[in-house]
Design an enzyme around this catalytic site. Structure first.
Site, PDB file in Angstrom:
ATOM      1  N   LYS A 523       0.873  -1.178   0.000  1.00 49.58           N
ATOM      2  CA  LYS A 523       0.000   0.000   0.000  1.00 49.58           C
ATOM      3  C   LYS A 523       0.906   1.222   0.000  1.00 49.58           C
ATOM      4  O   LYS A 523       2.127   1.090   0.125  1.00 49.58           O
ATOM      5  CB  LYS A 523      -0.914   0.017   1.232  1.00 49.58           C
ATOM      6  CG  LYS A 523      -0.166  -0.321   2.547  1.00 49.58           C
ATOM      7  CD  LYS A 523      -1.107  -0.414   3.739  1.00 49.58           C
ATOM      8  CE  LYS A 523      -1.785  -1.747   3.898  1.00 49.58           C
ATOM      9  NZ  LYS A 523      -3.237  -1.732   3.704  1.00 49.58           N
ATOM     10  N   THR A 631      -9.080  -1.504   0.672  1.00 51.84           N
ATOM     11  CA  THR A 631      -9.666  -2.439  -0.283  1.00 51.84           C
ATOM     12  C   THR A 631      -8.685  -3.577  -0.544  1.00 51.84           C
ATOM     13  O   THR A 631      -9.084  -4.678  -0.901  1.00 51.84           O
ATOM     14  CB  THR A 631     -10.012  -1.729  -1.617  1.00 51.84           C
ATOM     15  OG1 THR A 631      -8.906  -0.896  -1.981  1.00 51.84           O
ATOM     16  CG2 THR A 631     -11.256  -0.877  -1.467  1.00 51.84           C
TER      17      THR A 631
HETATM   18  O1  HBZ Z   1      -9.600   5.556  -0.391  1.00 54.94           O
HETATM   19  C1  HBZ Z   1      -8.362   5.821   0.251  1.00 54.94           C
HETATM   20  C2  HBZ Z   1      -8.465   5.479   1.709  1.00 54.94           C
HETATM   21  O2  HBZ Z   1      -7.260   5.789   2.361  1.00 54.94           O
HETATM   22  C3  HBZ Z   1      -8.756   3.991   1.823  1.00 54.94           C
HETATM   23  O3  HBZ Z   1      -8.935   3.639   3.161  1.00 54.94           O
HETATM   24  C4  HBZ Z   1     -10.015   3.651   1.029  1.00 54.94           C
HETATM   25  O4  HBZ Z   1     -10.200   2.274   0.983  1.00 54.94           O
HETATM   26  C5  HBZ Z   1      -9.887   4.163  -0.397  1.00 54.94           C
HETATM   27  C6  HBZ Z   1     -11.159   3.959  -1.191  1.00 54.94           C
HETATM   28  O5  HBZ Z   1     -12.266   4.433  -0.487  1.00 54.94           O
HETATM   29  N1  HBZ Z   1      -8.007   7.198   0.025  1.00 54.94           N
HETATM   30  C7  HBZ Z   1      -7.185   7.509  -0.960  1.00 54.94           C
HETATM   31  O6  HBZ Z   1      -6.735   6.638  -1.684  1.00 54.94           O
HETATM   32  N2  HBZ Z   1      -6.882   8.831  -1.134  1.00 54.94           N
HETATM   33  C8  HBZ Z   1      -6.101   9.273  -2.111  1.00 54.94           C
HETATM   34  O7  HBZ Z   1      -5.586   8.528  -2.908  1.00 54.94           O
HETATM   35  C9  HBZ Z   1      -5.831  10.716  -2.249  1.00 54.94           C
HETATM   36  C10 HBZ Z   1      -5.476  11.189  -3.488  1.00 54.94           C
HETATM   37  C11 HBZ Z   1      -5.209  12.527  -3.653  1.00 54.94           C
HETATM   38  C12 HBZ Z   1      -5.271  13.381  -2.556  1.00 54.94           C
HETATM   39  C13 HBZ Z   1      -5.611  12.900  -1.323  1.00 54.94           C
HETATM   40  C14 HBZ Z   1      -5.883  11.558  -1.163  1.00 54.94           C
HETATM   41  O8  HBZ Z   1      -5.002  14.680  -2.724  1.00 54.94           O
END
Ligand code: HBZ
Length: 794
Positions: A523, A631
């Site tokens: 991850k 996921t």
């Molecule tokens: O989204 C992830 C969560 O950390 C994870 O727990 C969850 O399973 C998944 C789907 O719901 N969040 C991200 O992946 N966030 C980012 O990739 C992200 C991308 C650009 C940003 C901030 C966060 O500016």
């Protein structure tokens, strides 16, 4: 015509090559074009059926689509695996070589982008008319390599090769404005942008299982607005003319690496507005072709915002309704809201987007006025409610919430925390707006595609229905006492482990003992995900092994994979430490094959497809309350790995489904985490209570793993003592002990395999088909056009 002739024709007429001179690349593109022809048939049929049925369409707006390679998806969804393999044999080509020639489309950072890709697969499989809208980045997520153990980033270049799957749509072009000023005349606003770029559509067909339905992934690419430039040029404003070209060149050039320390970047706001505005214009054009009444829009259009990145969709839609369709503001806001819904993916405060009002006013002056109007309307209706505009910032989370008719979290625990923390006040005012939709994964890619040995075993046992109805896997539970089946299940895992070992041997020069427990953490590298805790446990185990080398240890291979954001220095230190520790432990003759660490560089979707089927143990060890869902955790359990994990994100629900006896739970709960943080000096106290941890931290601090630069990790160790915000120290002992329980369990292979089987058999609920049915029912009010499929389960 046979497929063989089709491929040879493509080679000749689309690539200008004959079979004698064709490279692997040529063969791959020729095959891909033949497959694409097949998909086009489905795609046209689906479009026709959609127009005939005039249903509600779903628009999934996402800055990221982490789709990886497409060729195998296409082959399996079209059910052409046998045919393609046989044809390639006839042509003297190797299937694996060709499939592995395709670069990953790495148009995303991690979970959020991969979720969007799984959702596209499920929407197509369920026959729900949908468009994915995003950016066609010229450079996806950077390529990672290691130099002396440190992460080095290189630009990713997937588009220097031909992308065989897409169609350029020069006829679908929109003018996207930035900056300039707003005039007000007789109650109407007129925005005169200072710069314009063109958004051009590139469409990739997304075909569902069995080729029954095809949707579209429409990615926008930025191009200079020529006529506009000429106008400026003729006025003698050469700077303006050049600016637009430069902006156009940069806007779709590169994916932002999820870098929370770098938010506030003007270019990112422009990217967000660029793709959101193009998408809204495009969906409105499609709507207005068939409908006269703009007020009926919510009956035909559902727009899902994947996090706040496209949150400007609210003000943009209101702007068009008010300024172009003369709908009064107080009517336009609720009308837009009925179309919009927002998914929250994080509670981390540093990841919640805010833009300074000043920047917003400069880049999007009309939108800032509209945001003020939205704010005013909400404050009038709910005096004293949380503000969108606060301390000179536009808070995109609040904006997205207020402009959405539904807001969803991505696991049960996360949704509860969304209600209790970030949006507590808004939740009190709008108590039915927040709902849960626990994430899911597509079984087509994450079992059928990536794990052929297990796929065959399952299909031979229960038939093939599970591919579109994953709950059918429960039938496998009865096999847990069937010795022959357990043996076959174990053999499948072993085959995957041997394949992985061959791959690490070829790519890294290290072979792995397939009898060792493969313990995998893959991850993004982040403090809250606690790769550091995993590494400290590895060193502690190594110490114990060396203290007692003749004891009967359970052999382990610790596998790490993941990238750190380029500006996230603590994460980069953690990467370096993993590599430094690996160098020392892997060279130790005392522990030998009993303990190895491998960290293959450049973790991506394709690497996940290799590693997950070969895993015995899945590391899901985030500080409770921090991982919104996860996921990867679902992918491992589906492929028969046991989880070692905290009560965080979807781990909670996974454990409920697979049974607590088949899950290695440890650590503080989310409530306990919050409580523990109020204790002064909690980290130091935890370290003092754990001689094992003290010893490991002492070794790292003394330079045991960096003998030529002994102070290298003083900062990292000091941080653990002084402000261990993610409670690595507090959970360490419980984690170590639980790892030893896993060791003991692994020593009984038949029992381990039975537990693993129950995991696979219990994961049906985590199909993204179930998740999408939930969105369709609770948020979008959308239905399947191929019918029959939405009625079931969920
Ligand atoms: O989204 C992830 C969560 O950390 C994870 O727990 C969850 O399973 C998944 C789907 O719901 N969040 C991200 O992946 N966030 C980012 O990739 C992200 C991308 C650009 C940003 C901030 C966060 O500016």
């Amino acid at each position: 015509m046979t497929m063989k002739t089709d491929i040879l024709n493509r080679l000749k007429y689309s690539l200008g090559k004959d079979a004698e001179n064709a490279s692997t690349y040529d063969w791959r593109i020729a095959l891909s074009l033949v497959l694409r022809d097949q998909m086009v048939e489905t795609w046209f049929r689906s479009t026709k059926e959609t127009y005939a049925a005039s249903p509600k369409r779903v628009y999934y707006l996402s800055m990221e689509f982490l789709i990886g390679r497409l060729i195998e998806d296409m082959i399996s969804n079209l059910r052409m695996e046998e045919k393609v393999k046989a044809t390639l044999v006839e042509l003297g080509q190797d299937y694996d070589t060709i499939v592995h020639d395709e670069p990953d489309a790495a148009l995303g950072n991690g979970g959020l982008g991969r979720l969007a890709a799984c959702f596209m697969d499920s929407l197509a499989t369920l026959g729900i008319p949908a468009f994915g809208y995003g950016i066609r980045y010229e450079h996806g997520l950077f390529e990672q390599s290691f130099a002396q153990g440190q992460q080095v980033e290189k630009p990713e270049t997937w588009l220097t090769q031909r992308h065989a799957w897409e169609f350029e749509r020069p006829e679908s072009q929109y003018r996207i404005g930035f900056g300039g000023h707003v005039d007000h005349h007789e109650g109407k606003a007129y925005w005169h942008p200072g710069e314009v770029v063109m958004a051009t559509a590139y469409d990739t067909p997304v075909v569902g299982w069995n080729g029954d339905w095809g949707n579209t992934l429409r990615l926008w690419s930025a191009q200079p607005a020529k006529e506009f430039d000429l106008e400026s040029f003729n006025r003698g404003d050469y700077l303006a003319a050049g600016r637009s070209e430069a902006l156009a060149r940069t806007i779709s050039r590169v994916l932002y690496p999820d870098d929370t320390t770098e938010s506030g970047k003007e270019l990112r706001l422009k990217q967000e507005y660029f793709f959101t505005a193009a998408s809204i214009m495009d969906l409105l054009r499609r709507y207005l072709k068939d409908h006269d009444d703009i007020r009926a829009l919510p009956d035909y259009v559902a727009i899902q915002l994947n996090d706040t990145h496209p949150a400007i969709a609210g003000p943009e839609l209101v702007r068009i309704l008010v300024d172009e369709h003369d709908i009064p503001m107080d009517e336009a806001i609720p009308l837009a809201r009925k179309c919009l819904a927002y998914t929250n993916h994080t509670l981390l405060p540093e990841a919640l987007e805010r833009w300074s009002e000043h920047l917003m006013g400069r880049i999007l002056p009309r939108h800032l006025e509209i945001i003020r109007a939205i704010e005013h309307a909400h404050q009038t209706e709910f005096p004293g409610s949380p503000r969108i505009l606060e301390n000179g910032d536009v808070r995109m989370g609040e904006l997205a919430f207020i402009m959405a008719h539904k807001v969803n979290g991505v696991s049960a625990l996360h949704t509860d925390l969304v209600k209790e923390t970030v949006f507590a006040d808004l939740h009190r005012i709008h108590p039915t707006r927040i709902i849960n939709q626990t994430n899911g994964i597509t079984p087509r890619r994450w079992l059928y595609g990536c794990n052929p040995s297990l796929r065959h075993l399952i299909t031979d046992t229960i038939g093939e229905g599970w591919v579109t109805d994953l709950e059918q896997l429960t039938a496998l539970k009865s096999k847990r006492d069937d010795a022959a089946f357990i043996e076959a299940f174990t053999a499948s895992k072993r085959e995957n482990k041997a394949n992985l070992s061959n791959w690490t041997l070829q790519t890294m020069g290290v072979s792995l003992d397939p009898d060792a427990m493969f313990d995998v953490q893959i991850k993004r590298i982040h403090e809250y995900k606690r790769q550091l805790m995993n590494l400290l446990e590895t060193v502690a185990l190594w110490n114990d092994m060396r203290d007692n080398p003749n004891a009967d240890w359970t052999p382990r291979v610790k596998i790490f994979g993941g990238k750190a954001a380029p500006g996230y220095f603590v994460a980069k230190d953690i990467i370096r430490l993993i590599n430094d520790v690996a160098a020392v432990i892997n060279a130790d003759e005392v522990t030998g094959d009993k303990l190895k660490i491998v960290y293959p560089p450049n973790y991506n979707v394709t690497m996940a497809e290799r590693l997950i089927p070969a895993a015995d143990l899945s590391e899901q060890i985030s500080t409770a309350g921090k991982e919104a869902s996860g996921t990867g955790n679902m992918k491992f359990a589906l492929n028969g790995a046991l989880t070692i994990g905290t009560l965080d994100g979807a781990n909670v629900e996974i454990r409920e489904h697979v049974g607590s006896e088949n899950f290695f739970l440890f650590g503080l709960t989310a409530q306990e985490v919050m409580e523990r943080r109020t204790h002064h000096g909690y980290a130091r106290a935890a370290i003092e209570a754990s001689p094992r941890l003290q010893r490991v931290l002492g070794q790292i601090a003394e330079g045991r793993f960096a003998p030529h630069d002994p102070s290298r990790y003083h900062g990292l160790v000091g941080m653990l003592y002084d402000h261990d915000y993610f409670l690595v120290t507090c959970d360490f002992d419980s984690y170590f002990d639980t790892q030893r329980r896993a060791d003991t369990a692994y020593r009984n292979p038949a029992n381990w395999a039975a537990m693993a089987l129950v995991n696979t058999a219990s994961m049906g609920w985590f199909s993204s088909d179930r998740t999408i049915k939930g969105y369709a029912r609770d948020i979008w009010g959308a239905e399947s056009v191929t019918k029959a499929k939405l009625g079931k389960t969920a």
